[in-house]
Scaffold this active site. Structure first.
Site, short mmCIF file in Angstrom:
data_model
loop_
_atom_site.label_atom_id
_atom_site.label_comp_id
_atom_site.label_asym_id
_atom_site.label_seq_id
_atom_site.Cartn_x
_atom_site.Cartn_y
_atom_site.Cartn_z
N THR A 18 0.83 -1.09 -0.13
CA THR A 18 0.12 0.03 0.01
C THR A 18 0.91 1.32 -0.02
O THR A 18 0.52 2.16 -0.61
CB THR A 18 -1.11 0.07 1.26
OG1 THR A 18 -1.83 -0.97 1.02
CG2 THR A 18 -1.83 1.21 1.42
N SER A 68 1.26 -7.41 -0.94
CA SER A 68 1.82 -8.73 -0.33
C SER A 68 0.93 -9.71 0.09
O SER A 68 1.42 -10.71 0.62
CB SER A 68 2.40 -7.87 1.11
OG SER A 68 1.60 -7.84 2.22
N THR A 101 1.68 -4.35 4.45
CA THR A 101 1.31 -4.43 5.72
C THR A 101 0.69 -5.96 5.83
O THR A 101 0.99 -6.83 6.97
CB THR A 101 0.14 -3.67 6.28
OG1 THR A 101 -0.74 -3.71 5.58
CG2 THR A 101 1.03 -2.43 6.45
N ASP A 102 0.20 -6.46 4.70
CA ASP A 102 -0.55 -7.82 5.09
C ASP A 102 0.30 -9.19 5.42
O ASP A 102 -0.24 -9.97 6.40
CB ASP A 102 -1.64 -8.31 3.82
CG ASP A 102 -2.74 -7.39 3.60
OD1 ASP A 102 -3.07 -6.59 4.87
OD2 ASP A 102 -3.40 -7.18 2.65
C1 SIN Z 1 -0.31 -5.16 0.99
O1 SIN Z 1 -0.19 -6.00 1.86
O2 SIN Z 1 0.62 -5.31 0.00
C2 SIN Z 1 -1.38 -4.32 0.92
C3 SIN Z 1 -2.00 -3.91 2.06
C4 SIN Z 1 -1.16 -3.09 2.74
O3 SIN Z 1 0.01 -2.86 2.44
O4 SIN Z 1 -1.61 -2.38 3.71
#
Ligand code: SIN
Length: 323
Positions: A18, A68, A101-102
């Site tokens: 993100t 991710s 974050t995922d």
């Molecule tokens: C991801 O994990 O690539 C998408 C969600 C995020 O980064 O918050």
């Protein structure tokens, strides 16, 4: 900081997420596409980081560009190899990795397990896309660079919303808020406040536990890593052994079970797992609880995950089987 340290480089590796996401409209923090902006463009827009570049102390590299949720073993292998490469350079002070974050906690645990770095490797991220009215990515990157530059910092850590979390303990715990990570019972390793670090605990230390073969086969660019087939199953009301039986038929090599409470299992699921174990499948018992760990009891047939969450226990089991 000595002038010697100040002349060293910070490497920023981009993997997507993100933090590199774009939305059609600035006010939209959820309807965006992750992994759109290149790491160079992303970090050059941040004042403190651009200053590093101007001083010839910044190296950037786009290792991957993924959301991710789609993290793959191929990206992990490439990322481990590039981190390994830069860690070996005397003029590199530390490494920052921009990541979604995922699955950040899985990548962090994986990198700590296989590389056990004596320099800082700092994963950072954002909950809002780069196009947001008030994106959180730039401050997180700036904080991550502060950690990567900090004398004495070492090991793989995650930086988000002003907190530093160890790879061992970090978990994404919120779907939306900017402070989306927690270290559970352990608490954060420390905080970044206006570029200064306030440490609450020691930096992660290397454990010689993971098989050197796994480390070699992943980090050594001459080797092709073979990833064992390990899945996660969960205990819940009305659970059965059906999923385990289906996975056994698929040739699963390892199973992590996210048990209820202190790793408790529905008797039907437990019977299927014991059968899998008897057939040579490695089985590990974690808990679906966010805090606490599975406390082993005498006579437990299925070993516990030693405090690892189900997703991290899966990574540990893959590395164990690889070794
Ligand atoms: C991801 O994990 O690539 C998408 C969600 C995020 O980064 O918050």
């Amino acid at each position: 900081m000595s002038s010697q340290k100040n002349s060293k480089k910070i490497v920023i590796l981009g993997t997507g997420g993100t933090i590199a996401g774009k939305a059609g409209r600035a006010g939209d923090n959820i309807g965006y596409t992750a992994a759109q902006v290149g790491v160079d463009e992303l970090v050059q827009a941040i004042d403190g980081v651009a200053a590093l570049a101007a001083a010839g102390r910044l190296v950037t590299e786009q290792v991957a560009q993924v959301d991710s949720k789609d993290m793959s073993f191929a990206v992990w292998t490439q990322l481990a190899r590039r981190v390994h490469h830069y860690l070996a350079q005397d003029d590199v002070q530390g490494i920052v990795i921009t990541h979604g974050t995922d699955t950040l906690e899985e990548t962090a645990y994986f990198l700590q397990a296989v590389l056990q770095p004596a320099k800082p490797v700092v994963l950072t991220c954002a909950m809002r896309p780069a196009t947001a009215v008030a994106p959180d990515g730039p401050q997180n990157v700036l904080d991550a660079v502060a950690v990567a530059s900090w004398p004495g910092a070492q090991g793989v850590v995650a930086v988000c919303a002003g907190a530093i979390h160890s790879a061992q303990d970090v978990q994404k715990v919120h779907t939306y808020q900017l402070d989306a990570f927690s270290s559970g019972d352990a608490g954060p390793l420390g905080f970044i406040e206006e570029g200064s670090l306030r440490l609450m605990r020691n930096w992660p230390v290397a454990h010689a536990k993971h098989a050197p073969i796994a480390i070699k086969s992943i980090a050594d660019s001459s080797a092709q890593a073979i990833w064992p087939y390990v899945e996660i199953v969960m205990n819940y009301a009305g659970a059965s052994g059906a999923v385990v039986q289906a996975l056994l038929a698929q040739g699963v090599q390892g199973l992590v079970v996210a048990g209820t409470g202190n790793g408790s299992l529905h008797h039907e699921l437990e019977a299927a797992l014991l059968k899998a174990q008897a057939a040579g499948v490695e089985v590990v018992r974690a808990t679906r609880c966010l805090n606490g760990r599975v406390l082993p009891k005498p006579g437990d047939a299925i070993p516990d995950s030693k405090g690892l969450s189900p997703v991290k226990a899966r990574v540990a089991l893959m590395l164990q089987l690889m070794g």
